[in-house]
Design a protein around this motif. Sequence first.
Motif, PDB file in Angstrom:
ATOM      1  N   LEU A  64       0.827  -1.202   0.000  1.00  0.00           N
ATOM      2  CA  LEU A  64       0.000   0.000   0.000  1.00  0.00           C
ATOM      3  C   LEU A  64       0.868   1.261   0.000  1.00  0.00           C
ATOM      4  CD1 LEU A  64      -3.152   0.374   0.168  1.00  0.00           C
ATOM      5  CD2 LEU A  64      -2.787   0.992   2.566  1.00  0.00           C
ATOM      6  N   LYS A  65       1.958   1.224   0.751  1.00  0.00           N
ATOM      7  CA  LYS A  65       2.854   2.382   0.803  1.00  0.00           C
ATOM      8  C   LYS A  65       3.494   2.648  -0.565  1.00  0.00           C
ATOM      9  CE  LYS A  65       3.986   1.989   5.730  1.00  0.00           C
ATOM     10  NZ  LYS A  65       5.061   1.730   6.725  1.00  0.00           N
ATOM     11  N   THR A  66       3.828   1.575  -1.291  1.00  0.00           N
ATOM     12  CA  THR A  66       4.382   1.738  -2.637  1.00  0.00           C
ATOM     13  C   THR A  66       3.368   2.401  -3.561  1.00  0.00           C
ATOM     14  OG1 THR A  66       5.841  -0.176  -2.402  1.00  0.00           O
ATOM     15  CG2 THR A  66       5.313   0.514  -4.637  1.00  0.00           C
ATOM     16  N   GLU A  67       2.117   1.948  -3.496  1.00  0.00           N
ATOM     17  CA  GLU A  67       1.061   2.558  -4.309  1.00  0.00           C
ATOM     18  C   GLU A  67       0.960   4.057  -4.045  1.00  0.00           C
ATOM     19  OE1 GLU A  67      -2.848   0.851  -4.607  1.00  0.00           O
ATOM     20  OE2 GLU A  67      -2.137  -1.008  -3.705  1.00  0.00           O
ATOM     21  N   ASN A  68       1.004   4.429  -2.761  1.00  0.00           N
ATOM     22  CA  ASN A  68       0.824   5.830  -2.393  1.00  0.00           C
ATOM     23  C   ASN A  68       1.880   6.737  -3.029  1.00  0.00           C
ATOM     24  OD1 ASN A  68      -1.334   5.033  -0.829  1.00  0.00           O
ATOM     25  ND2 ASN A  68      -0.231   5.151   1.114  1.00  0.00           N
ATOM     26  N   LYS A  69       3.087   6.200  -3.236  1.00  0.00           N
ATOM     27  CA  LYS A  69       4.163   6.987  -3.833  1.00  0.00           C
ATOM     28  C   LYS A  69       4.093   6.989  -5.359  1.00  0.00           C
ATOM     29  CE  LYS A  69       7.379   6.036  -0.030  1.00  0.00           C
ATOM     30  NZ  LYS A  69       8.638   5.338   0.350  1.00  0.00           N
ATOM     31  N   LEU A  70       3.784   5.847  -5.933  1.00  0.00           N
ATOM     32  CA  LEU A  70       3.870   5.686  -7.384  1.00  0.00           C
ATOM     33  C   LEU A  70       2.653   6.208  -8.142  1.00  0.00           C
ATOM     34  CD1 LEU A  70       5.146   4.429  -9.995  1.00  0.00           C
ATOM     35  CD2 LEU A  70       3.887   2.339  -9.405  1.00  0.00           C
ATOM     36  N   LEU A  71       1.458   5.926  -7.639  1.00  0.00           N
ATOM     37  CA  LEU A  71       0.266   6.121  -8.463  1.00  0.00           C
ATOM     38  C   LEU A  71      -0.030   7.570  -8.842  1.00  0.00           C
ATOM     39  CD1 LEU A  71      -2.176   3.407  -7.072  1.00  0.00           C
ATOM     40  CD2 LEU A  71      -0.520   3.269  -8.935  1.00  0.00           C
ATOM     41  N   PRO A  72       0.186   8.560  -7.969  1.00  0.00           N
ATOM     42  CA  PRO A  72      -0.089   9.933  -8.415  1.00  0.00           C
ATOM     43  C   PRO A  72       0.708  10.360  -9.654  1.00  0.00           C
ATOM     44  CG  PRO A  72      -0.044   9.853  -6.032  1.00  0.00           C
ATOM     45  CD  PRO A  72       0.435   8.505  -6.505  1.00  0.00           C
ATOM     46  N   PRO A  73       2.049  10.177  -9.700  1.00  0.00           N
ATOM     47  CA  PRO A  73       2.752  10.559 -10.935  1.00  0.00           C
ATOM     48  C   PRO A  73       2.449   9.633 -12.111  1.00  0.00           C
ATOM     49  CG  PRO A  73       4.295   9.582  -9.367  1.00  0.00           C
ATOM     50  CD  PRO A  73       3.003   9.784  -8.633  1.00  0.00           C
ATOM     51  N   LEU A  74       2.141   8.372 -11.824  1.00  0.00           N
ATOM     52  CA  LEU A  74       1.834   7.433 -12.900  1.00  0.00           C
ATOM     53  C   LEU A  74       0.514   7.782 -13.569  1.00  0.00           C
ATOM     54  CD1 LEU A  74       2.591   4.798 -14.409  1.00  0.00           C
ATOM     55  CD2 LEU A  74       1.310   3.552 -12.639  1.00  0.00           C
ATOM     56  N   ALA A  75      -0.472   8.196 -12.782  1.00  0.00           N
ATOM     57  CA  ALA A  75      -1.811   8.475 -13.318  1.00  0.00           C
ATOM     58  C   ALA A  75      -1.782   9.528 -14.414  1.00  0.00           C
ATOM     59  CB  ALA A  75      -2.738   8.918 -12.187  1.00  0.00           C
ATOM     60  N   GLU A  76      -0.849  10.456 -14.312  1.00  0.00           N
ATOM     61  CA  GLU A  76      -0.766  11.538 -15.298  1.00  0.00           C
ATOM     62  C   GLU A  76      -0.391  11.025 -16.687  1.00  0.00           C
ATOM     63  OE1 GLU A  76       2.093  14.210 -13.750  1.00  0.00           O
ATOM     64  OE2 GLU A  76       0.931  14.740 -11.957  1.00  0.00           O
ATOM     65  N   LYS A  77       0.211   9.849 -16.759  1.00  0.00           N
ATOM     66  CA  LYS A  77       0.721   9.337 -18.036  1.00  0.00           C
ATOM     67  C   LYS A  77      -0.098   8.182 -18.605  1.00  0.00           C
ATOM     68  CE  LYS A  77       5.484  10.713 -16.998  1.00  0.00           C
ATOM     69  NZ  LYS A  77       6.907  10.299 -16.984  1.00  0.00           N
ATOM     70  N   MET A  78      -1.141   7.762 -17.895  1.00  0.00           N
ATOM     71  CA  MET A  78      -1.893   6.587 -18.320  1.00  0.00           C
ATOM     72  C   MET A  78      -3.110   6.961 -19.169  1.00  0.00           C
ATOM     73  SD  MET A  78      -0.255   3.929 -17.289  1.00  0.00           S
ATOM     74  CE  MET A  78       1.189   4.909 -17.748  1.00  0.00           C
ATOM     75  N   ILE A 221      -8.290   0.734 -14.260  1.00  0.00           N
ATOM     76  CA  ILE A 221      -7.420  -0.313 -13.703  1.00  0.00           C
ATOM     77  C   ILE A 221      -7.240  -0.018 -12.220  1.00  0.00           C
ATOM     78  CG2 ILE A 221      -5.218  -1.492 -13.883  1.00  0.00           C
ATOM     79  CD1 ILE A 221      -6.842  -1.665 -16.462  1.00  0.00           C
ATOM     80  N   ILE A 222      -7.531  -1.009 -11.380  1.00  0.00           N
ATOM     81  CA  ILE A 222      -7.490  -0.807  -9.934  1.00  0.00           C
ATOM     82  C   ILE A 222      -6.516  -1.784  -9.271  1.00  0.00           C
ATOM     83  CG2 ILE A 222      -9.847   0.075  -9.918  1.00  0.00           C
ATOM     84  CD1 ILE A 222     -10.774  -2.636  -8.847  1.00  0.00           C
ATOM     85  N   ASP A 223      -6.366  -1.655  -7.949  1.00  0.00           N
ATOM     86  CA  ASP A 223      -5.593  -2.546  -7.082  1.00  0.00           C
ATOM     87  C   ASP A 223      -4.162  -2.754  -7.581  1.00  0.00           C
ATOM     88  OD1 ASP A 223      -4.622  -4.301  -5.245  1.00  0.00           O
ATOM     89  OD2 ASP A 223      -6.313  -5.680  -5.332  1.00  0.00           O
ATOM     90  N   TRP A 224      -3.308  -1.801  -7.242  1.00  0.00           N
ATOM     91  CA  TRP A 224      -1.923  -1.816  -7.684  1.00  0.00           C
ATOM     92  C   TRP A 224      -0.973  -2.375  -6.614  1.00  0.00           C
ATOM     93  CZ3 TRP A 224      -0.059   0.128 -12.494  1.00  0.00           C
ATOM     94  CH2 TRP A 224      -1.083   0.580 -13.347  1.00  0.00           C
ATOM     95  N   GLY A 225      -1.481  -3.159  -5.716  1.00  0.00           N
ATOM     96  CA  GLY A 225      -0.668  -3.667  -4.619  1.00  0.00           C
ATOM     97  C   GLY A 225       0.493  -4.544  -5.020  1.00  0.00           C
ATOM     98  N   ASP A 226       0.437  -5.137  -6.217  1.00  0.00           N
ATOM     99  CA  ASP A 226       1.514  -6.014  -6.678  1.00  0.00           C
ATOM    100  C   ASP A 226       2.429  -5.335  -7.696  1.00  0.00           C
ATOM    101  OD1 ASP A 226       1.222  -8.937  -5.615  1.00  0.00           O
ATOM    102  OD2 ASP A 226      -0.818  -8.268  -5.982  1.00  0.00           O
ATOM    103  N   VAL A 227       2.331  -4.021  -7.833  1.00  0.00           N
ATOM    104  CA  VAL A 227       3.152  -3.319  -8.820  1.00  0.00           C
ATOM    105  C   VAL A 227       4.627  -3.553  -8.513  1.00  0.00           C
ATOM    106  CG1 VAL A 227       3.192  -1.132  -7.513  1.00  0.00           C
ATOM    107  CG2 VAL A 227       3.473  -1.103  -9.991  1.00  0.00           C
ATOM    108  N   HIS A 228       5.406  -3.778  -9.568  1.00  0.00           N
ATOM    109  CA  HIS A 228       6.839  -4.024  -9.391  1.00  0.00           C
ATOM    110  C   HIS A 228       7.561  -3.810 -10.711  1.00  0.00           C
ATOM    111  CE1 HIS A 228       5.340  -8.013 -10.713  1.00  0.00           C
ATOM    112  NE2 HIS A 228       6.521  -8.134 -11.299  1.00  0.00           N
ATOM    113  N   ILE A 229       8.869  -3.956 -10.662  1.00  0.00           N
ATOM    114  CA  ILE A 229       9.700  -3.889 -11.864  1.00  0.00           C
ATOM    115  C   ILE A 229      10.052  -5.318 -12.251  1.00  0.00           C
ATOM    116  CG2 ILE A 229      11.897  -3.085 -12.806  1.00  0.00           C
ATOM    117  CD1 ILE A 229      11.697  -0.794 -10.689  1.00  0.00           C
ATOM    118  N   GLY A 230       9.682  -5.710 -13.461  1.00  0.00           N
ATOM    119  CA  GLY A 230       9.899  -7.092 -13.848  1.00  0.00           C
ATOM    120  C   GLY A 230       9.653  -7.325 -15.321  1.00  0.00           C
TER     121      GLY A 230
END
Length: 302
Positions: A64-78, A221-230
């Motif tokens: 959840l903490k990862t989502e909180n950091k990533l999703l705001p800047p990511l949303a602008e590009k999706m 697209i919802i529930d980004w709890g498993d977001v990662h680099i892979g």
Amino acid sequence: MGNVWDAEMVVSPFMAKQLIEGQFPELAPGEVNEIGKGFDNTVYSVNGKYIFRFPRRAIAVPLLKTENKLLPPLAEKMPLPIATPCYFGSPVPDLYPWPFTGYYLIPGKPPGCLSHAERITSAVPLGRFLRALHAFPAEQAKSLQVPYDELDRLGVQNRRPKLLGFLNEIRDLQLYERVDDLEQIVQDTEPHETAGHEVLVHGDLHIRNITVDANGKVSGIIDWGDVHIGHPAVDLSIVYSFLPPEGREMFFHVYGEIDLQTQEIARFKALYTTVLLMLYGHGHQDAELIKAAGQSLDLLRL
């Protein structure tokens, strides 16, 4: 012995209202309605405008903490709406031990069972979405503390025996008729090297984590709890569990072509995830999810 799907802590509607109104008084009086529960989070709608997710187990907190950091800047590009955090709740001693997050409501509803024609309408927007997501700079994602794949999500060798065991369980429970066909897919999939890919991926893209509009077309697209680099195959699994063959052609025309190895492991991942969804539906007596997962398994066999 407890059910494998049991949570470490469940936030009741009363507790959710208490936590939300206590920390965000501007939302009071809050209309709080449970709309779902997954393995990691219990989910409530609030005032018809927001979605709040409360971790059900400790392992979900760093996600959840990862989502909180990533999703705001990511949303602008999706090119599709994604769940964007706007309220950041804190633990409350003697009541709830973990942080929780509120998001702007994403339009639409879970897809459930759809016709092939309805599914095909999502091929192009899904292709555009995943092309944009996978093009997001990996270095920026790392700076936002997005982790690498720590679960070996595409490890065919390690996951094959587990998947065969799940399929046996589905056969015994009589949840799906064509289990033999699915077992053949498992046996035919060869392990492939997936290390070395540094692509930002959603990590858990399936029928419970997308929304569709009234016409069955993907709307968010919802529930980004498993977001990662892979490896991109983790996300490309949705192509095989959600789109019929005609839709897959349209998707890859937009997204770009992929090699045969990526196709194979994406299909394997789709099968693994869908089987777990079916068993989860059985464990929670969710007949609609079982039926929708069965439709995804039908697509996987095409």
